[in-house]
Structures are given as structure tokens and as C-alpha cells.
Design an enzyme around this catalytic site. Structure first.
Site, PDB file in Angstrom:
ATOM      1  N   ARG A  90       0.813  -1.224   0.000  1.00 30.63           N
ATOM      2  CA  ARG A  90       0.000   0.000   0.000  1.00 30.63           C
ATOM      3  C   ARG A  90       0.841   1.265   0.000  1.00 30.63           C
ATOM      4  O   ARG A  90       0.356   2.309  -0.420  1.00 30.63           O
ATOM      5  CB  ARG A  90      -0.934  -0.006   1.216  1.00 30.63           C
ATOM      6  N   VAL A  91       2.067   1.222   0.484  1.00 34.28           N
ATOM      7  CA  VAL A  91       2.875   2.443   0.569  1.00 34.28           C
ATOM      8  C   VAL A  91       4.194   2.327  -0.185  1.00 34.28           C
ATOM      9  O   VAL A  91       4.880   3.322  -0.367  1.00 34.28           O
ATOM     10  CB  VAL A  91       3.152   2.813   2.046  1.00 34.28           C
TER      11      VAL A  91
END
Length: 511
Positions: free
Chosen positions: A366-367
Site C-alpha cells: 500500500r505504501v
């Protein structure tokens, strides 16, 4: 005879009594009510707090883990045979600490810092509490520096950044530990300090991992914290917290640290065992109700600190085991919701010979995308799209559907991408070589070669470039971007290489 005692006269004794200064000392003491299986119930220890270290009269230490109205639950940090019912327990008012320092690099130790190898004693530089608050939001900065694993499928499709928490999960024997060990091996290029926490692992497995790290010259920058299935649950329980504390010591000095927790499923089972022994009320699947908090508190300590705090980073790679590919069970679901993404290893892919058996569809970061270098982003987008189209069209092929020429071309491209993503254990690849590899397969340079020869051609081409165009590799390593100059040189060099490769193949056939 009555006038002397031990050689002192009564007057001398009276004089000493008069001069003696009484200084009352307060001590919080309790008594052992029950002991067994590595835990003890202690009464009258009213001021104890969770995480406090207590001392038994036999010298054994323990850690308070449970508070109730009439007693406190203590996990023993030594052998429970030395503790008996009725023994006095002294409160210390201190938290459990572990020794830390660079002298632990290259060593195999237990969670309390005691060496398990035969390299002699380890002298710590400091002590760190095993439990401490996670860095505040004001001390952090976004994940923006890449942590290269050397595994093509991960660096391109599921990127990881320093300070991230990326879960690795899958069934037994699907390559979870291999991915973690390969990531540690690849850190020797970048100077990242690695801590491998083995929770309730077999001695033979740990010996094999240590030997692998030695062979690939990665042990010198690694601390191995080992616990075994036959050890007391308290030692197994402390292992990930000790590894995190050791990593935080380096992070606070501005270093980049990678901590692997292998695995938190076993840690959850250990905590369940302790909680049941301490007579806590069981919750879902008999786990204690705070199991989510326990792992969230541990993994939240991974962070990328800002420049004001030294700029260090602690990246966490927890591992979790699934049963029959079910990722919606209690502990894996908890960890998925805590972490910044997951790498899911599929048993069917593993059995089909695809290694690493990463299911790209169920894996996500996600990051990590913001930490990817531009060169990888330039090729990864097309790679993911081509792979998704191939997976979709390959379903039609299974039913014997006839495909048009354009679709067949996409399927052929997908076959080559799938082949490129296969990677042998410990065969980590530098990031600049990965960019070249993906550029070749995306650009159709490999379309005219048989699928089974694609990896060999890429390998030979990179060897060719490193000999005749070494400046190209250096430039790509420096820029990590495919600009016009690099693309032009890649085209020219591959044309030259393909001619030489065709000539050498013709010569081999004639001979």
C-alpha cells in the site's frame, strides 16, 4: 562470661546500639502461590505493573504479565524448578531490558542476549527496554526510500520501502522464509542492518539459515535471535520484542534496519499458551482478547524517522502461516489489517514449479509504490498489465478457444514475463539489472526467442553489457531511470548482442 559476647563488652554493645541509625526500607514483596509450566501466580504483590521484572528469592527473574484482584501472573525467565510455592518475590520497579550494540552483529543469541554460538561472550553497548511506545507521528516521515529485496516479482510489483511493514504469508513449505532470507542477503549491497527473529524454530532450520547467511556473506551484518520449540513459553514470547528493541537501538542512531519475525503465528500460539496458563478468559479460537493489540503494538514500532530524529528506519517483515490457503482465519486477518500490505505465496503456484510462488493478484503493497525508483515504475506498470492480460487469456486457452493474432501475441508475451519472474532461491538481482530485464521483456526484445531460453538470454546479455558497456550499467545504477540516452544504448547493445548470440548458436549447431 556474661560481661562479654563475641569479644565485646556490654558497654561496647550498648554504645553500638545507641549509635546505630535505623533507616527503614520499603519493599514490595509477595509470595508464590503456584508455579509450573514456566509461569507463577504471586500474591500480595500489590504495586506490580505489567512488564515489570520481579526477582524470586532463588535468584530467578520473572516478568509480570497478568494482573488480577488477588494475585499477579508472572512468566519466568529461568527454570521453574528453582522456584517453589511460598518463595518470596521482590518487586524491582524496572521494565525488562535486553542488551544491545554492534557487538551482536554476526552472532546467534537468545532473546536475553546470551550467545548460542561458540564465539564467546558478547559485550553490550547499552540496554533497551523490550516494550516502549512507538515513535510519534511527529517523529516520522512517509515511506519514500526503497528497500530492495533482489526478488524481481517483489521489487517490480509489490515494492517495499524503508519503514514499511509488509506481511509474508502462505501455507507451510511455500518459500516464506526463503523470501525473507533472500531479502537479508540482498541487504549486503546497501548496508542495511538485519535482525532475523526465529520463533520456536527447529535447531536444524536455524543452523541451515545461519550457514546460508555465512555462504552469501550476509551474516556479518545480521543478528540471529533464536528460540526453539522446547524452550519455556516466556523466552519464545519475548523473542520478537527483543528483536524490535535491538533494531530500535540502531534506528535511533540513524541506521536502516530490517527485522524479520519468523513467524508471528507461532508467537500468537505461544501467547495463547501463556494466557491459558495464567487463567485468562479465552476469546476467539482460545486466543486472549488482546492478541490484536499485542501484534499491533509490536509492528507499529516500525517507522521511518525524520531528519530531526536522525533519519533512521526500521522495516518489519512479519511472517504468518495459513492453513490450506485460507487467509481469512483469525491471526492472518489480524496481521493483514495491521500491516501495510502482504506478499501471498500460493501453494498451487509452488506445486506448478513457479518460484517464488507469489500470487500477484492477492499481494499488495500500500505504501511501497512511492518508494520505487523511476526506472522500475517505467517498466512495472506495463509489466502488471501484460501479466493480468495473460492470466485472463490463458483461461480461454484451457478451454481450447481460438484466439486472434493480437491476443496470441499477448499470451506469448505473458509466458515470457512469467518465465522472467521465476527466480532460484538466493539468486538475488541488483535493481539496475532488474530494470534492464523488464525493459527487454516489455519492449518485445525477447518475443522471438523460445520461452525456456528467455532467462538465459537475459543473463548472457547482462554479462555482455557489463563487459562491453560497463558505463551503461554504472549510469543506470546512478540514475535508476530510463532516459533517452540509456534507452538508445540498450537498443544498440542488444542488436549487437543478438547478432553475436545468433552466430554462436549457428556455430554450435554446425559443430
Amino acid at each position: 562470661m556474661r560481661e562479654t559476647i563475641l569479644g565485646l563488652s556490654w558497654k561496647e554493645i550498648e554504645s553500638k546500639i545507641e549509635k546505630y541509625e535505623f533507616s527503614p526500607r520499603l519493599a514490595n514483596i509477595g509470595y508464590v502461590k503456584y508455579v509450573g509450566d514456566g509461569v507463577a501466580q504471586v500474591s500480595l504483590l500489590d504495586d506490580a505493573f505489567v512488564g515489570e521484572i520481579v526477582a524470586f528469592s532463588s535468584g530467578v527473574l520473572g516478568m509480570v504479565l497478568n494482573l488480577s484482584e488477588d494475585s499477579v501472573g508472572v512468566i519466568l525467565l529461568g527454570k521453574d524448578e528453582a522456584v517453589k510455592e511460598g518463595d518470596i518475590v521482590y518487586s524491582t520497579g524496572k521494565m525488562v531490558q535486553v542488551p544491545v550494540g554492534s557487538s551482536f552483529l554476526g552472532r546467534v543469541i537468545d532473546p536475553l542476549g546470551n550467545p548460542l554460538d561458540d564465539l564467546g561472550p558478547v559485550y553490550p553497548e547499552a540496554f533497551m527496554p523490550i516494550d516502549r511506545p512507538a515513535p510519534s507521528i511527529f517523529d516520522r516521515e512517509p515511506v519514500k526510500e526503497p528497500l530492495y529485496t533482489g526478488i524481481r516479482a517483489i521489487d517490480a510489483l509489490i515494492p517495499i520501502g524503508h519503514g514499511q511493514r509488509e506481511l509474508i504469508l502462505g501455507d507451510r513449505q511455500t518459500g516464506k522464509t526463503t523470501i525473507a532470507i533472500d531479502t537479508i542477503i540482498n541487504q549486503r549491497r546497501y548496508g542495511t542492518i538485519c535482525i532475523y527473529v526465529a520463533i520456536a524454530q527447529k535447531r536444524t532450520n536455524i543452523a541451515r539459515i545461519v550457514q546460508t547467511l555465512k555462504e552469501y556473506k550476509a551474516l556479518a551484518n545480521t543478528i540471529v535471535i533464536a528460540t526453539f520449540p522446547d524452550q519455556s513459553p516466556s523466552i519464545r514470547y519475548l523473542a520478537p520484542f527483543a528483536g524490535c528493541a535491538m533494531g530500535e537501538y540502531f534506528m535511533n542512531q540513524g541506521e536502516k534496519v530490517l527485522v524479520v519475525y519468523d513467524d508471528l503465528t507461532k508467537h500468537a500460539n505461544t501467547y495463547r499458551e501463556i494466557a491459558l496458563l495464567l487463567r485468562r478468559v479465552p476469546g476467539r479460537e482460545a486466543y486472549p482478547g488482546d492478541i490484536f493489540y499485542l501484534h499491533a503494538h509490536l509492528l507499529e514500532r516500525a517507522a521511518k524517522l525524520n531528519a530531526r530524529k536522525g533519519g533512521g528506519a526500521l522495516t518489519a517483515l512479519p511472517i504468518a502461516e495459513t492453513l490450506a490457503g485460507e487467509i481469512s482465519t483469525y491471526i492472518p486477518t489480524n496481521l493483514i489489517s495491521i500491516t501495510d500490505g502482504q506478499i501471498y505465496l500460493d501453494t498451487s503456484l509452488f506445486n506448478a514449479g513457479i518460484r517464488p510462488a507469489i500470487n500477484v493478484g492477492l499481494s499488495v503493497s500500500r505504501v511501497g509504490g512511492s518508494a520505487q525508483p523511476k526506472g522500475i515504475r517505467q517498466v512495472a506498470g506495463m509489466l502488471r498489465l501484460s501479466l493480468a492480460q495473460y492470466r485472463e487469456f490463458s483461461l480461454f486457452l484451457e478451454f481450447g478457444t481460438e484466439l486472434d493474432a493480437n491476443t496470441k501475441k499477448k499470451v506469448e508475451r505473458g509466458l515470457r514475463i512469467e518465465e522472467i519472474l521465476k527466480q532460484a532461491p538466493h539468486d538475488v538481482q541488483p535493481i539496475e539489472e532488474q530494470i534492464i530485464t523488464f525493459y527487454l521483456v516489455n519492449g518485445g526484445f525477447l518475443d522471438n526467442y523460445p520461452v525456456e531460453k528467455v532467462k538465459d538470454i537475459v543473463y548472457q546479455y547482462i554479462q555482455y553489457v557489463s563487459k562491453k558497456y560497463s558505463s551503461l550499467l554504472s549510469l543506470l545504477r546512478q540514475k535508476l531511470e530510463l532516459d533517452d540516452q540509456i534507452i538508445y544504448e540498450l537498443h544498440n547493445s542488444f542488436q549487437e548482442f543478438s547478432k553475436e548470440y545468433a552466430n554462436s548458436s549457428t556455430t554450435e549447431k554446425k559443430s
